[in-house]
Structures are given as C-alpha cells and as structure tokens.
Scaffold this motif. Sequence first.
Motif, PDB file in Angstrom:
ATOM      1  N   GLU A  67     -72.986  12.172   0.209  1.00 10.53           N
ATOM      2  CA  GLU A  67     -72.593  10.786  -0.037  1.00 10.53           C
ATOM      3  C   GLU A  67     -71.594  10.306   1.021  1.00 10.53           C
ATOM      4  O   GLU A  67     -71.665   9.171   1.498  1.00 10.53           O
ATOM      5  N   GLN A  68     -70.656  11.198   1.366  1.00 12.08           N
ATOM      6  CA  GLN A  68     -69.685  10.840   2.404  1.00 12.08           C
ATOM      7  C   GLN A  68     -70.372  10.622   3.751  1.00 12.08           C
ATOM      8  O   GLN A  68     -70.019   9.704   4.498  1.00 12.08           O
ATOM      9  N   GLN A  71     -71.940   7.274   3.716  1.00 17.73           N
ATOM     10  CA  GLN A  71     -70.935   6.214   3.888  1.00 17.73           C
ATOM     11  C   GLN A  71     -70.466   6.132   5.332  1.00 17.73           C
ATOM     12  O   GLN A  71     -70.304   5.043   5.890  1.00 17.73           O
TER      13      GLN A  71
END
Length: 210
Positions: A67-68, A71
């Motif tokens: 997820e990071q 992003q």
Amino acid sequence: MSVIEEWSFQNNIRDIDVDLFDNFAQVINIKRDNILILLDDGFKVQKCIFNGTINYNNDDELQILNEQNKQLRCDIESKIEELGRQQNKYESYKRDQKLLSQEVKETHEAFLMAKKCYKKFLRVYYSIEKRNKDKQTIFFQFFTESKKDAENYSVRLIRDSKSGYYELLSTTPKLNSLKELQRRLKETNDVPGIMCSIRQAFVVIKENKH
C-alpha cells in the motif's frame, strides 16, 4: 529345543524392528508436523514490531508495504505531472517573452522610422531647455530640422514628469488663439492635436508674409 529357541529369537528381532520403525515413523511425522506448524506460524501468526508501536504479522506487513508503494507511486506520478505543467508554463513564458521582445523591437524600429520621417517631412526641431525637479521645459520649433532658428514659429511646453500632463507656456509669434489652445490642452492633454493646430496657424502666418 535349540531350534525353537532360535526361531523365537528371530521373531523377537523382527518385532523389535517393527516397533522401532513405527516409533521412527511417528517421530518423523511429529517432526514434520512441527516444522509445518512453525512455517505456518512464521508466515501467518508470528508477530513483528512495525513503526516501533504496532504489532503486525508478516502478511499484514507485506500488505502495508504494498500500500505504501502504491501511495509513493501515486505521489511520484503527481509530482511528475506537476513538473510537466510547470515545464509547459515555463516554455509558454519563454515563447511569450520572445514574442514580446520581437514586438518591442519592431515597435521601436517603427518609432525611429516614424520619427525620422516626421522630422524630414515636417521639418521640426525640439529640445529640453531645462529641468526643475519634476518639471521640464520643452522647446519645439517648426520649419527647421537640425538647429534652433531664433524664436520664429516656436512653442514652449512644460511637462510634469510625475503626472505626464503638459502645459502650453507660449508661442512665437503669439497666436490669437493661445488662451483657447491652453484651455484645450489643460482639459484633454492632447499634445499632438494642439501641436497640429499651432502648426497650421504658423503656416497661415508664414504664407501671409509672402
């Protein structure tokens, strides 16, 4: 008797072998199950410290990292788009500056050409006689081109450099319409219009002398 004893002994050996094999198989199965449990615990149950505060297992940590990364990828793409917009603005600014510079150059050249033709065909002479703070006294003379010819057919103007307004000070010879011209200039600040009227009046005076 000895044969029976020998046969009984061999049976005992076989029984021991069977028992040992069964025990070994059980141990192997237990070890295998333990290894599988450890592996399963390591990937699905084992906890680890993430960011120093929250406990996550390895699967959760991997998901968080994914997820990071997503992003970060979005942030990088956003920055690249912003950089592209800024680059386009800069390129547009350079084009506008180039066009503006060319326009200024052409306007200046046109002004110089008009000034040259104006002096050649109208034959005028002008100069700034004196400066006093924000005031300038401008001497303007018709029918001569490169030098002052006494005071004949001349005009004196006062220019306020702060406001950009002009004041008609005097004409030589003095015109009958001087006060009217002064009033018009004060109201409109139309220097070209006033100068055309003065020149026409001078033309009439000059023609009447011949």
